[in-house]
Design a protein around this motif. Structure first.
Motif, PDB file in Angstrom:
ATOM      1  N   SER A   1       0.829  -1.211   0.000  1.00  0.00           N
ATOM      2  CA  SER A   1       0.000   0.000   0.000  1.00  0.00           C
ATOM      3  C   SER A   1       0.860   1.256   0.000  1.00  0.00           C
ATOM      4  CB  SER A   1      -0.930  -0.006   1.218  1.00  0.00           C
ATOM      5  OG  SER A   1      -1.865  -1.066   1.130  1.00  0.00           O
ATOM      6  N   LEU A   2       1.959   1.238   0.732  1.00  0.00           N
ATOM      7  CA  LEU A   2       2.877   2.377   0.721  1.00  0.00           C
ATOM      8  C   LEU A   2       3.451   2.599  -0.680  1.00  0.00           C
ATOM      9  CD1 LEU A   2       4.931   1.865   4.025  1.00  0.00           C
ATOM     10  CD2 LEU A   2       3.011   3.418   3.640  1.00  0.00           C
ATOM     11  N   LEU A   3       3.842   1.509  -1.327  1.00  0.00           N
ATOM     12  CA  LEU A   3       4.392   1.616  -2.676  1.00  0.00           C
ATOM     13  C   LEU A   3       3.333   2.114  -3.657  1.00  0.00           C
ATOM     14  CD1 LEU A   3       6.441  -1.715  -2.826  1.00  0.00           C
ATOM     15  CD2 LEU A   3       7.365   0.598  -2.600  1.00  0.00           C
ATOM     16  N   ALA A   4       2.102   1.629  -3.498  1.00  0.00           N
ATOM     17  CA  ALA A   4       1.020   2.050  -4.394  1.00  0.00           C
ATOM     18  C   ALA A   4       0.754   3.545  -4.265  1.00  0.00           C
ATOM     19  CB  ALA A   4      -0.248   1.252  -4.085  1.00  0.00           C
ATOM     20  N   ALA A   5       0.668   4.031  -3.036  1.00  0.00           N
ATOM     21  CA  ALA A   5       0.432   5.458  -2.821  1.00  0.00           C
ATOM     22  C   ALA A   5       1.625   6.280  -3.302  1.00  0.00           C
ATOM     23  CB  ALA A   5       0.164   5.732  -1.348  1.00  0.00           C
ATOM     24  N   GLY A   6       2.832   5.801  -2.993  1.00  0.00           N
ATOM     25  CA  GLY A   6       4.031   6.542  -3.379  1.00  0.00           C
ATOM     26  C   GLY A   6       4.175   6.676  -4.877  1.00  0.00           C
ATOM     27  N   TYR A   7       3.961   5.575  -5.603  1.00  0.00           N
ATOM     28  CA  TYR A   7       4.109   5.653  -7.057  1.00  0.00           C
ATOM     29  C   TYR A   7       2.945   6.398  -7.705  1.00  0.00           C
ATOM     30  CZ  TYR A   7       4.429   4.650 -11.951  1.00  0.00           C
ATOM     31  OH  TYR A   7       4.488   4.821 -13.317  1.00  0.00           O
ATOM     32  N   SER A   8       1.740   6.171  -7.238  1.00  0.00           N
ATOM     33  CA  SER A   8       0.561   6.709  -7.916  1.00  0.00           C
ATOM     34  C   SER A   8       0.355   8.203  -7.683  1.00  0.00           C
ATOM     35  CB  SER A   8      -0.698   5.956  -7.462  1.00  0.00           C
ATOM     36  OG  SER A   8      -0.561   4.584  -7.698  1.00  0.00           O
ATOM     37  N   ILE A   9       0.735   8.705  -6.510  1.00  0.00           N
ATOM     38  CA  ILE A   9       0.429  10.092  -6.167  1.00  0.00           C
ATOM     39  C   ILE A   9       1.663  10.988  -6.290  1.00  0.00           C
ATOM     40  CG2 ILE A   9      -0.656  11.622  -4.493  1.00  0.00           C
ATOM     41  CD1 ILE A   9      -2.513   9.464  -5.432  1.00  0.00           C
ATOM     42  N   CYS A  10       2.501  10.989  -5.276  1.00  0.00           N
ATOM     43  CA  CYS A  10       3.620  11.964  -5.312  1.00  0.00           C
ATOM     44  C   CYS A  10       4.817  11.516  -4.493  1.00  0.00           C
ATOM     45  CB  CYS A  10       3.152  13.348  -4.854  1.00  0.00           C
ATOM     46  SG  CYS A  10       2.332  13.351  -3.244  1.00  0.00           S
ATOM     47  N   GLY A  11       5.171  10.248  -4.591  1.00  0.00           N
ATOM     48  CA  GLY A  11       6.416   9.786  -4.014  1.00  0.00           C
ATOM     49  C   GLY A  11       6.440   9.765  -2.498  1.00  0.00           C
TER      50      GLY A  11
ATOM     51  N   VAL B   1      -3.161  16.570  -6.027  1.00  0.00           N
ATOM     52  CA  VAL B   1      -4.327  17.028  -5.272  1.00  0.00           C
ATOM     53  C   VAL B   1      -5.125  15.877  -4.679  1.00  0.00           C
ATOM     54  CG1 VAL B   1      -4.559  19.158  -6.599  1.00  0.00           C
ATOM     55  CG2 VAL B   1      -5.809  17.124  -7.328  1.00  0.00           C
ATOM     56  N   PHE B   2      -4.864  14.647  -5.119  1.00  0.00           N
ATOM     57  CA  PHE B   2      -5.605  13.501  -4.605  1.00  0.00           C
ATOM     58  C   PHE B   2      -4.930  12.863  -3.387  1.00  0.00           C
ATOM     59  CE2 PHE B   2      -7.171  13.838  -8.943  1.00  0.00           C
ATOM     60  CZ  PHE B   2      -8.532  13.621  -8.774  1.00  0.00           C
ATOM     61  N   ILE B   3      -3.857  13.458  -2.905  1.00  0.00           N
ATOM     62  CA  ILE B   3      -3.112  12.842  -1.805  1.00  0.00           C
ATOM     63  C   ILE B   3      -3.969  12.704  -0.552  1.00  0.00           C
ATOM     64  CG2 ILE B   3      -2.101  15.069  -1.117  1.00  0.00           C
ATOM     65  CD1 ILE B   3       0.373  13.568  -0.198  1.00  0.00           C
ATOM     66  N   GLY B   4      -4.756  13.742  -0.245  1.00  0.00           N
ATOM     67  CA  GLY B   4      -5.596  13.678   0.944  1.00  0.00           C
ATOM     68  C   GLY B   4      -6.671  12.620   0.834  1.00  0.00           C
ATOM     69  N   VAL B   5      -7.306  12.550  -0.333  1.00  0.00           N
ATOM     70  CA  VAL B   5      -8.370  11.567  -0.552  1.00  0.00           C
ATOM     71  C   VAL B   5      -7.826  10.155  -0.397  1.00  0.00           C
ATOM     72  CG1 VAL B   5     -10.027  10.675  -2.219  1.00  0.00           C
ATOM     73  CG2 VAL B   5      -9.610  13.137  -2.073  1.00  0.00           C
ATOM     74  N   VAL B   6      -6.684   9.883  -1.029  1.00  0.00           N
ATOM     75  CA  VAL B   6      -6.105   8.539  -0.967  1.00  0.00           C
ATOM     76  C   VAL B   6      -5.675   8.196   0.459  1.00  0.00           C
ATOM     77  CG1 VAL B   6      -4.164   7.109  -1.736  1.00  0.00           C
ATOM     78  CG2 VAL B   6      -5.411   8.522  -3.383  1.00  0.00           C
ATOM     79  N   ALA B   7      -5.081   9.166   1.170  1.00  0.00           N
ATOM     80  CA  ALA B   7      -4.659   8.925   2.553  1.00  0.00           C
ATOM     81  C   ALA B   7      -5.844   8.564   3.438  1.00  0.00           C
ATOM     82  CB  ALA B   7      -3.940  10.161   3.100  1.00  0.00           C
TER      83      ALA B   7
ATOM     84  N   GLU C   1      -5.556  18.813   5.724  1.00  0.00           N
ATOM     85  CA  GLU C   1      -4.196  18.676   6.253  1.00  0.00           C
ATOM     86  C   GLU C   1      -3.271  17.991   5.254  1.00  0.00           C
ATOM     87  OE1 GLU C   1      -4.831  16.598   9.878  1.00  0.00           O
ATOM     88  OE2 GLU C   1      -5.238  18.408  11.054  1.00  0.00           O
ATOM     89  N   GLN C   2      -3.827  17.110   4.423  1.00  0.00           N
ATOM     90  CA  GLN C   2      -3.010  16.401   3.438  1.00  0.00           C
ATOM     91  C   GLN C   2      -2.933  17.135   2.102  1.00  0.00           C
ATOM     92  OE1 GLN C   2      -1.347  13.945   4.443  1.00  0.00           O
ATOM     93  NE2 GLN C   2      -2.422  13.308   6.290  1.00  0.00           N
ATOM     94  N   PHE C   3      -3.814  18.093   1.887  1.00  0.00           N
ATOM     95  CA  PHE C   3      -3.909  18.748   0.581  1.00  0.00           C
ATOM     96  C   PHE C   3      -2.681  19.627   0.322  1.00  0.00           C
ATOM     97  CE2 PHE C   3      -5.311  21.996  -2.432  1.00  0.00           C
ATOM     98  CZ  PHE C   3      -5.977  21.221  -3.373  1.00  0.00           C
ATOM     99  N   PRO C   4      -2.071  19.540  -0.868  1.00  0.00           N
ATOM    100  CA  PRO C   4      -0.920  20.405  -1.205  1.00  0.00           C
ATOM    101  C   PRO C   4      -1.403  21.824  -1.502  1.00  0.00           C
ATOM    102  CG  PRO C   4      -1.481  19.000  -3.060  1.00  0.00           C
ATOM    103  CD  PRO C   4      -2.389  18.582  -1.940  1.00  0.00           C
TER     104      PRO C   4
END
Length: 334
Positions: A121-131, A219-225, A250-253
């Motif tokens: 899950s960490l790898l999926a979020a990291g690759y798909s969103i913003c590292g 911009v999807f980082i918060g939603v995915v988190a 809090e997660q939104f860039p």
């Protein structure tokens, strides 16, 4: 905040500025290599040859802030009318490949390479969103162990370094247009810094399109988190983790809002040519300073310790998403 707190980052910030100036001078007078790539290279050399001095660490660690500020100023140079004309199609590609990447990495991690679920899950979020930023953002909700976070971060940093060097070379080999290269790199590369660096190393227009496309993913980082937090909370039977507006914010860039605001104001034509020119020079120099700091985050000895399975998961995902997104970008914008 005390005067000491304000002054602590200054030595490291000065070091970044010196590195940026040196990269500019070497590019224009000696080597003829793109100055942004030289800035990254100088940072890598500093981190791996002598290490970042302790007195410089606080200032060097601010490099992401200068990148964000540069992106905000870059909004003044964006062709808003062109962006709006292709916006729905670009958004469709960004959202489509983001969702595909999340699912693909999760499946490959679990079913092919049998990577532990939380690490996958960490790898999926990291690759798909913003590292790395996405890994940090989802790590608490995923309830990942410290060593899993370290593996995920090291893997992402390795691919940041590789794609930063490889993508511009592939783009020139295939003679991709600026827009196609920008969209392709923005969709399929990993972290924001390398995407911006690779884009502007290719061309000014490619850099703008790469940045805009990458911001669409960010911009999807918060939603995915929040979604990961809800999933793991329910799966572990520890109650429901409610997705609140506050946690999303809090997660939104938030620098994306600054970028959009500057672009909107500039598109009205109210900003004098001198101001636009100042903004352009400003973001170019901010990128130089930021990329020196970005280079210091690439520590070769840590990358060597990356486990093989996480690396193979991201490699399979990168090759698949890169090939498919290149085809989509050529069909849509070629």
């Amino acid at each position: 905040m005390t005067p000491r707190d304000v002054s602590r980052p200054l030595p490291g910030l000065l070091l970044l500025v010196v590195g940026g100036v040196l990269a500019h001078l070497l590019s224009t007078t000696v080597l003829g290599v793109n100055r942004l790539l030289l800035a990254v290279g100088l940072g890598v050399l500093l981190a791996n040859a002598v290490g970042v001095p302790e007195w410089a660490a606080p200032g060097v660690g601010t490099h992401n802030r200068w990148l964000e500020l540069g992106i905000v100023l870059m909004g003044a140079r964006v062709a808003v009318d062109q962006l709006l004309s292709t916006g729905p199609l670009l958004l469709l590609l960004v959202v489509g490949f983001l969702g595909f990447s999340l699912v693909f990495v999760e499946l490959v991690a679990r079913e092919v390479f049998e990577v532990p679920e939380r690490l996958g899950s960490l790898l999926a979020a990291g690759y798909s969103i913003c590292g790395v930023s996405a890994i940090v953002a989802v790590s608490s909700g995923v309830r990942a162990k410290a060593d899993q976070i370290a593996y995920a971060v090291a893997t992402i940093l390795l691919f940041d370094a590789v794609t930063l060097a490889v993508y511009p070379a592939i783009g020139r080999l295939l003679d991709l247009s600026d827009v196609v290269f920008g969209v392709w790199s923005g969709i399929s590369m990993v972290s924001t810094g390398p995407v911006v660096a690779a884009g502007f190393a290719y061309s000014e227009q490619a850099g703008q399109w790469a940045t805009i496309t990458k911001l669409g993913r960010n911009v999807f980082i918060g939603v995915v988190a929040v979604l990961y937090a809800v999933y793991y909370a329910r799966r572990d039977s520890e109650g429901s983790s409610a997705a609140s507006w506050r946690s999303l914010w809090e997660q939104f860039p938030t620098f994306v809002l600054g970028f959009a605001a500057v672009a909107a104001v500039a598109s009205t034509g109210v900003l004098p040519a001198g101001v636009l020119s100042l903004f352009e020079r400003g973001y170019q120099w901010l990128f130089l300073v930021a990329f020196v700091g970005l280079g210091t985050s690439i520590e070769i000895r840590n990358l060597r310790n990356t486990g093989a399975r996480p690396l193979l998961v991201v490699l399979a995902s990168l090759l698949t998403v890169s090939a498919l997104s290149l085809l989509a970008a050529v069909l849509a914008f070629g």
